[in-house]
Design a protein around this motif. Structure first.
Motif, PDB file in Angstrom:
ATOM      1  N   SER A  60       8.602  13.886 -32.193  1.00 40.04           N
ATOM      2  CA  SER A  60       7.968  12.619 -31.470  1.00 40.04           C
ATOM      3  C   SER A  60       9.119  11.820 -31.015  1.00 40.04           C
ATOM      4  O   SER A  60       9.105  10.896 -30.297  1.00 40.04           O
ATOM      5  CB  SER A  60       7.324  11.708 -32.596  1.00 40.04           C
ATOM      6  OG  SER A  60       7.913  11.592 -33.829  1.00 40.04           O
ATOM      7  N   ASP A  61      10.465  12.022 -31.154  1.00 39.97           N
ATOM      8  CA  ASP A  61      11.542  11.260 -31.077  1.00 39.97           C
ATOM      9  C   ASP A  61      12.128  11.694 -29.750  1.00 39.97           C
ATOM     10  O   ASP A  61      13.072  11.001 -29.138  1.00 39.97           O
ATOM     11  CB  ASP A  61      12.661  11.152 -32.123  1.00 39.97           C
ATOM     12  CG  ASP A  61      11.776  10.546 -33.213  1.00 39.97           C
ATOM     13  OD1 ASP A  61      10.908   9.329 -33.034  1.00 39.97           O
ATOM     14  OD2 ASP A  61      12.056  10.814 -34.378  1.00 39.97           O
ATOM     15  N   ASN A  62      11.995  12.956 -29.336  1.00 37.45           N
ATOM     16  CA  ASN A  62      12.883  13.568 -28.258  1.00 37.45           C
ATOM     17  C   ASN A  62      12.238  14.337 -27.293  1.00 37.45           C
ATOM     18  O   ASN A  62      12.434  15.131 -26.613  1.00 37.45           O
ATOM     19  CB  ASN A  62      13.851  14.708 -28.685  1.00 37.45           C
ATOM     20  CG  ASN A  62      13.170  15.682 -29.492  1.00 37.45           C
ATOM     21  OD1 ASN A  62      12.029  15.860 -29.596  1.00 37.45           O
ATOM     22  ND2 ASN A  62      13.988  16.754 -29.946  1.00 37.45           N
ATOM     23  N   THR A  63      10.756  13.785 -26.866  1.00 35.99           N
ATOM     24  CA  THR A  63      10.062  14.442 -25.716  1.00 35.99           C
ATOM     25  C   THR A  63      10.544  14.214 -24.423  1.00 35.99           C
ATOM     26  O   THR A  63      10.056  14.639 -23.284  1.00 35.99           O
ATOM     27  CB  THR A  63       8.606  13.907 -25.914  1.00 35.99           C
ATOM     28  OG1 THR A  63       8.630  12.517 -25.666  1.00 35.99           O
ATOM     29  CG2 THR A  63       7.980  14.366 -27.065  1.00 35.99           C
ATOM     30  N   ILE A  64      11.497  13.187 -24.457  1.00 35.37           N
ATOM     31  CA  ILE A  64      11.814  12.539 -23.002  1.00 35.37           C
ATOM     32  C   ILE A  64      13.132  13.338 -22.406  1.00 35.37           C
ATOM     33  O   ILE A  64      13.108  13.758 -21.300  1.00 35.37           O
ATOM     34  CB  ILE A  64      12.335  11.143 -22.955  1.00 35.37           C
ATOM     35  CG1 ILE A  64      10.908  10.281 -23.407  1.00 35.37           C
ATOM     36  CG2 ILE A  64      12.990  10.740 -21.778  1.00 35.37           C
ATOM     37  CD1 ILE A  64      11.300   8.740 -23.508  1.00 35.37           C
ATOM     38  N   VAL A  84      15.347  31.309  -9.425  1.00 35.85           N
ATOM     39  CA  VAL A  84      16.345  31.413 -10.503  1.00 35.85           C
ATOM     40  C   VAL A  84      17.436  30.414  -9.992  1.00 35.85           C
ATOM     41  O   VAL A  84      17.805  30.719  -8.589  1.00 35.85           O
ATOM     42  CB  VAL A  84      16.636  32.732 -10.502  1.00 35.85           C
ATOM     43  CG1 VAL A  84      17.956  32.887 -11.534  1.00 35.85           C
ATOM     44  CG2 VAL A  84      15.256  33.712 -10.887  1.00 35.85           C
ATOM     45  N   THR A  85      17.834  29.683 -10.668  1.00 35.69           N
ATOM     46  CA  THR A  85      19.139  29.012 -10.501  1.00 35.69           C
ATOM     47  C   THR A  85      20.430  29.622 -11.230  1.00 35.69           C
ATOM     48  O   THR A  85      20.440  30.275 -11.897  1.00 35.69           O
ATOM     49  CB  THR A  85      18.944  27.748 -10.940  1.00 35.69           C
ATOM     50  OG1 THR A  85      19.159  27.676 -12.647  1.00 35.69           O
ATOM     51  CG2 THR A  85      17.789  26.896 -10.587  1.00 35.69           C
ATOM     52  N   PRO A  86      21.651  29.192 -10.516  1.00 31.97           N
ATOM     53  CA  PRO A  86      22.775  29.403 -11.157  1.00 31.97           C
ATOM     54  C   PRO A  86      22.742  28.737 -12.717  1.00 31.97           C
ATOM     55  O   PRO A  86      22.083  28.020 -12.911  1.00 31.97           O
ATOM     56  CB  PRO A  86      23.849  28.807 -10.230  1.00 31.97           C
ATOM     57  CG  PRO A  86      23.124  28.769  -9.064  1.00 31.97           C
ATOM     58  CD  PRO A  86      21.798  28.643  -9.347  1.00 31.97           C
ATOM     59  N   THR A  87      23.750  29.227 -13.300  1.00 35.12           N
ATOM     60  CA  THR A  87      23.895  28.770 -14.915  1.00 35.12           C
ATOM     61  C   THR A  87      24.133  27.372 -14.701  1.00 35.12           C
ATOM     62  O   THR A  87      24.962  26.608 -13.894  1.00 35.12           O
ATOM     63  CB  THR A  87      25.069  29.390 -15.336  1.00 35.12           C
ATOM     64  OG1 THR A  87      24.945  30.806 -15.299  1.00 35.12           O
ATOM     65  CG2 THR A  87      24.866  29.046 -16.962  1.00 35.12           C
ATOM     66  N   ALA A  88      23.401  26.469 -15.516  1.00 35.44           N
ATOM     67  CA  ALA A  88      23.281  25.216 -15.566  1.00 35.44           C
ATOM     68  C   ALA A  88      24.120  24.436 -16.866  1.00 35.44           C
ATOM     69  O   ALA A  88      23.446  24.878 -17.835  1.00 35.44           O
ATOM     70  CB  ALA A  88      22.207  24.448 -15.213  1.00 35.44           C
ATOM     71  N   LYS A  89      25.044  23.681 -16.720  1.00 35.39           N
ATOM     72  CA  LYS A  89      25.472  23.093 -18.111  1.00 35.39           C
ATOM     73  C   LYS A  89      24.694  21.871 -18.424  1.00 35.39           C
ATOM     74  O   LYS A  89      24.424  21.567 -19.573  1.00 35.39           O
ATOM     75  CB  LYS A  89      26.976  22.741 -17.634  1.00 35.39           C
ATOM     76  CG  LYS A  89      27.609  21.897 -19.118  1.00 35.39           C
ATOM     77  CD  LYS A  89      29.039  21.643 -18.688  1.00 35.39           C
ATOM     78  CE  LYS A  89      29.691  21.218 -20.028  1.00 35.39           C
ATOM     79  NZ  LYS A  89      31.114  20.520 -19.781  1.00 35.39           N
ATOM     80  N   LEU A  90      24.226  21.165 -17.517  1.00 35.64           N
ATOM     81  CA  LEU A  90      23.085  20.156 -17.665  1.00 35.64           C
ATOM     82  C   LEU A  90      21.914  20.637 -17.199  1.00 35.64           C
ATOM     83  O   LEU A  90      21.289  20.687 -15.925  1.00 35.64           O
ATOM     84  CB  LEU A  90      23.502  18.996 -16.799  1.00 35.64           C
ATOM     85  CG  LEU A  90      24.901  18.182 -16.939  1.00 35.64           C
ATOM     86  CD1 LEU A  90      25.569  17.387 -15.983  1.00 35.64           C
ATOM     87  CD2 LEU A  90      25.314  17.857 -18.277  1.00 35.64           C
ATOM     88  N   LEU A  91      20.931  20.614 -18.237  1.00 35.29           N
ATOM     89  CA  LEU A  91      19.449  21.132 -18.137  1.00 35.29           C
ATOM     90  C   LEU A  91      18.549  20.397 -19.119  1.00 35.29           C
ATOM     91  O   LEU A  91      18.923  20.446 -20.210  1.00 35.29           O
ATOM     92  CB  LEU A  91      19.437  22.637 -17.950  1.00 35.29           C
ATOM     93  CG  LEU A  91      18.073  23.286 -17.552  1.00 35.29           C
ATOM     94  CD1 LEU A  91      18.153  24.904 -17.498  1.00 35.29           C
ATOM     95  CD2 LEU A  91      17.003  23.106 -18.874  1.00 35.29           C
ATOM     96  N   SER A  92      17.713  19.578 -18.565  1.00 37.37           N
ATOM     97  CA  SER A  92      16.863  18.679 -19.419  1.00 37.37           C
ATOM     98  C   SER A  92      15.530  18.874 -19.136  1.00 37.37           C
ATOM     99  O   SER A  92      14.999  18.767 -17.902  1.00 37.37           O
ATOM    100  CB  SER A  92      17.360  17.475 -19.529  1.00 37.37           C
ATOM    101  OG  SER A  92      16.388  16.583 -20.245  1.00 37.37           O
TER     102      SER A  92
END
Length: 209
Positions: A60-64, A84-92
């Protein structure tokens, strides 16, 4: 224990640590990359189960902001509109109250890039979208990003072009590229790509003039 033997043990331990680190590095390079597999609207739990990634458990604390802790490829698995994307370091990922994935944000790169490399990634992503029957919208003000001298010059001056794409009445993507300036290195050209993917409500195209 003599001083000589102590030194030998230290060197042996250091050598062992370096050897293990080298072996781990070779394993990481040889092993398959992490992969996040999803379509918008799937349950987050299902996404975790079908992916090979470091996505955290949903609470419940990290759905965002459900982000990977290790770089991963995104495989958007819709049978008609997949890419398909290249490898992502930032993916949320973002989930709603029912635990379904509603949106994702990623930067499909491992580090900030020279403009040549960043443009190559953006152009190839757009080509994938076209082949998967996505269509660009709002093109009067936000045309697809083209690798032209004019576009490169605009990006270098901070124009930060952004393009928008629709997949039928199901999904939308925004894609942009921008220059990151460092106060201490004003002449250092490095660029960051951002891709956002979501479902309805969708943007609409501009009315015909």
């Amino acid at each position: 224990m003599t001083k000589t033997r102590t030194n030998k043990l230290r060197w042996w331990a250091a050598g062992l640590i370096l050897g293990l680190a080298a072996m781990w590095g070779m394993y990481v390079k040889a092993g398959p990359a992490d992969e996040v597999v999803l379509t918008i609207g799937e349950s987050y739990q299902q996404v975790r189960e079908q992916s090979r990634s470091t996505l955290p458990a949903l609470t419940s604390d990290n759905t965002i902001n459900l982000y990977v802790r290790r770089p991963a490829v995104l495989r958007f698995s819709d049978p008609q509109y997949g890419f398909v994307t290249p490898t992502a370091k930032l993916l949320s990922l973002y989930a709603d109250q029912d635990g379904k994935v509603t949106q994702l944000t990623l930067s499909p790169q491992l580090e900030t890039l020279p403009l040549e490399d960043a443009m190559s990634i953006v152009v190839k992503l757009q080509d994938q979208l076209r082949r998967a029957h996505w269509r660009p919208i709002l093109t009067a003000d936000h045309p697809p990003i083209a690798d032209t001298p004019t576009m490169r010059a605009n990006i270098r001056t901070g124009a930060d072009p952004q393009t928008f794409w629709l997949a039928g009445n199901k999904y939308q993507v925004s894609l942009d590229i921008r220059r990151l300036k460092h106060e201490s290195r004003p002449n250092d050209e490095r660029y960051l790509i951002a891709l956002q993917l979501s479902g309805p409500p969708l943007m609409t195209d501009q009315p015909a003039s």
